[in-house]
Design a protein around this motif. Structure first.
Motif, PDB file in Angstrom:
ATOM      1  N   ARG A  85     -17.748 -11.076   6.954  1.00  0.00           N
ATOM      2  CA  ARG A  85     -18.116 -12.430   6.511  1.00  0.00           C
ATOM      3  C   ARG A  85     -17.582 -12.705   5.114  1.00  0.00           C
ATOM      4  O   ARG A  85     -17.088 -13.796   4.820  1.00  0.00           O
ATOM      5  CB  ARG A  85     -19.642 -12.599   6.548  1.00  0.00           C
ATOM      6  CG  ARG A  85     -20.224 -12.781   7.944  1.00  0.00           C
ATOM      7  CD  ARG A  85     -21.644 -13.312   7.865  1.00  0.00           C
ATOM      8  NE  ARG A  85     -22.551 -12.349   7.276  1.00  0.00           N
ATOM      9  CZ  ARG A  85     -23.331 -11.524   7.968  1.00  0.00           C
ATOM     10  NH1 ARG A  85     -23.305 -11.549   9.298  1.00  0.00           N
ATOM     11  NH2 ARG A  85     -24.148 -10.688   7.366  1.00  0.00           N
ATOM     12  N   GLU A  98     -14.684 -15.599   4.129  1.00  0.00           N
ATOM     13  CA  GLU A  98     -15.059 -16.727   3.266  1.00  0.00           C
ATOM     14  C   GLU A  98     -13.853 -17.286   2.514  1.00  0.00           C
ATOM     15  O   GLU A  98     -13.788 -18.478   2.226  1.00  0.00           O
ATOM     16  CB  GLU A  98     -16.121 -16.277   2.248  1.00  0.00           C
ATOM     17  CG  GLU A  98     -17.515 -16.117   2.837  1.00  0.00           C
ATOM     18  CD  GLU A  98     -18.501 -15.584   1.799  1.00  0.00           C
ATOM     19  OE1 GLU A  98     -18.051 -15.327   0.651  1.00  0.00           O
ATOM     20  OE2 GLU A  98     -19.684 -15.427   2.122  1.00  0.00           O
ATOM     21  N   ASP A 125     -18.968 -12.518  14.627  1.00  0.00           N
ATOM     22  CA  ASP A 125     -20.227 -12.062  14.035  1.00  0.00           C
ATOM     23  C   ASP A 125     -21.304 -11.919  15.104  1.00  0.00           C
ATOM     24  O   ASP A 125     -22.053 -10.935  15.123  1.00  0.00           O
ATOM     25  CB  ASP A 125     -20.679 -13.033  12.949  1.00  0.00           C
ATOM     26  CG  ASP A 125     -21.883 -12.519  12.179  1.00  0.00           C
ATOM     27  OD1 ASP A 125     -21.764 -11.473  11.518  1.00  0.00           O
ATOM     28  OD2 ASP A 125     -22.951 -13.164  12.250  1.00  0.00           O
TER      29      ASP A 125
END
Length: 203
Positions: free
Chosen positions: A102, A106, A192
């Motif tokens: 994650r 980003e 995810d």
């Protein structure tokens, strides 16, 4: 220093020269992927790629030693390893993997993400690239095994570490293949969620 701030502090701001080199490298790969998709991988020459990217052929080879390197990239292995180890020791390996991914995603722009999908489309549609991808995947799996083993206090050849790495990469490969066929997929979210299903798996 809290575990939550470590990944942020691990980032460094590149200088002007580094940013220029990154832009040049990205432009070369972007034009290469475009030409590969339009003309075919075998039908595209390095000279054509250099002309499209407005650089010399020698510049292409400076950033990408082989033609296959224009499609494959290991730029994420070292940053991922750094971010993975920066996660709190209280997290399970899967939780640490998900947080590290994650954090990395980003900073990925929509344009960069689109380019990665184009690369995957090439890999799954070109037999030569699909065969070569096994070597790239194997090297990345080795990096992950080493990092997971270090975090778990086991050897990289430990059976549990190998099984864990294989399961994680199996999920990542499956989501990536689905993404190649579905341009509307929200890849970061889908990956995810898929990795979350392995929550109870640990070396």
């Amino acid at each position: 220093m809290t575990p939550q701030t470590q990944p942020e502090q691990a980032k460094t701001v590149p200088g002007l020269r580094e940013r220029k080199k990154a832009r040049t490298k990205a432009a070369i790969q972007r034009e290469a992927v475009r030409l590969f998709r339009e003309q075919g991988y075998t039908g595209t020459t390095v000279e054509q790629i250099a002309e499209a990217a407005e650089v010399a052929p020698s510049t292409v080879f400076r950033y990408f030693p082989t033609k296959q390197d224009l499609v494959f990239s290991r730029d994420y292995d070292l940053p991922f390893a750094t971010m993975f180890q920066a996660q709190s020791p209280d997290l399970t390996p899967i939780q640490a993997e998900r947080q590290a991914i994650r954090t990395m995603l980003e900073d990925v722009t929509d344009q960069e993400l689109a380019l990665q999908r184009e690369r995957w489309l090439l890999i799954v549609s070109e037999p030569e690239l699909w065969g070569a991808s096994l070597g790239s995947i194997s090297r990345s799996m080795q990096v992950m095994s080493e990092q997971v083993a270090k975090r778990a206090g086991r050897g990289a050849g430990d059976a549990a570490v190998r099984a864990y790495t294989g399961a994680v990469f199996g999920v990542m490969l499956q989501v990536s293949l689905e993404w190649a066929n579905d341009p509307e997929m929200d890849f970061p979210t889908a990956l995810d969620e898929a990795l979350h299903c392995l929550e109870d798996l640990r070396p």
